[in-house]
Design an enzyme around this catalytic site. Sequence first.
Site, short mmCIF file in Angstrom:
data_model
loop_
_atom_site.label_atom_id
_atom_site.label_comp_id
_atom_site.label_asym_id
_atom_site.label_seq_id
_atom_site.Cartn_x
_atom_site.Cartn_y
_atom_site.Cartn_z
N CYS A 1 -14.03 4.62 -0.82
CA CYS A 1 -13.43 3.81 -1.87
C CYS A 1 -14.60 3.05 -2.50
O CYS A 1 -15.74 3.50 -2.38
CB CYS A 1 -12.33 2.89 -1.33
N ILE B 1 0.89 -1.16 0.00
CA ILE B 1 0.00 0.00 0.00
C ILE B 1 0.93 1.21 0.00
O ILE B 1 1.87 1.27 0.79
CB ILE B 1 -0.90 -0.01 1.25
#
Length: 184
Positions: A123, A99
């Site tokens: 998201c 990430i």
Amino acid sequence: MGEEAPIAVAALVLQTPGAEEVPQLFVPPPNFAMVGCGLYRSGFPDAANFCFLTTLRLRSILCLCPELYPEENMEFLGDNGIKLFQFGIDGCKEPFVDIPEDTICEALEVVLDVRNHPLLIHCKRGKHRTGCIVGCLRKLQRWCLTSIFDEYHRFAAAKARVSDQRFIERFDVACMKVSSAPFF
């Protein structure tokens, strides 16, 4: 036991007395919740959620998806004076894909700037990428990891990823200009 109970979503219907209009339905986006005062999280909102979102009087939306923001949503933002911040983080399911910590830090700077509040973080499903941002925010707020992971699991449920939790645990708050975040 073993079977998940269906999740009921409450929707508020308002109609002005004597009005002949179709009542407005206030439907929150999937996985919607308040993170703190003026700070919200959810899955990707669509047209069905626009009436609900107007009640929040959002100043900003922080989207964590890399895809172009839909035209219908852009029109809603423009009509309501909402600023879009987009940090494209791939929704990767692979266990050893990192990430991007620098992107998380940039997104957190937007979240910490109260001039952007009220703010919605989202998201696609409001689980993993949103969960990582909120988890890192909680570290800045000096929450214990057990509480951070409990909150993460509340939204990710059976889809919780060890890689996300590992990222949150290893997130270095020193990458931020502030040593701790306000408790919104």
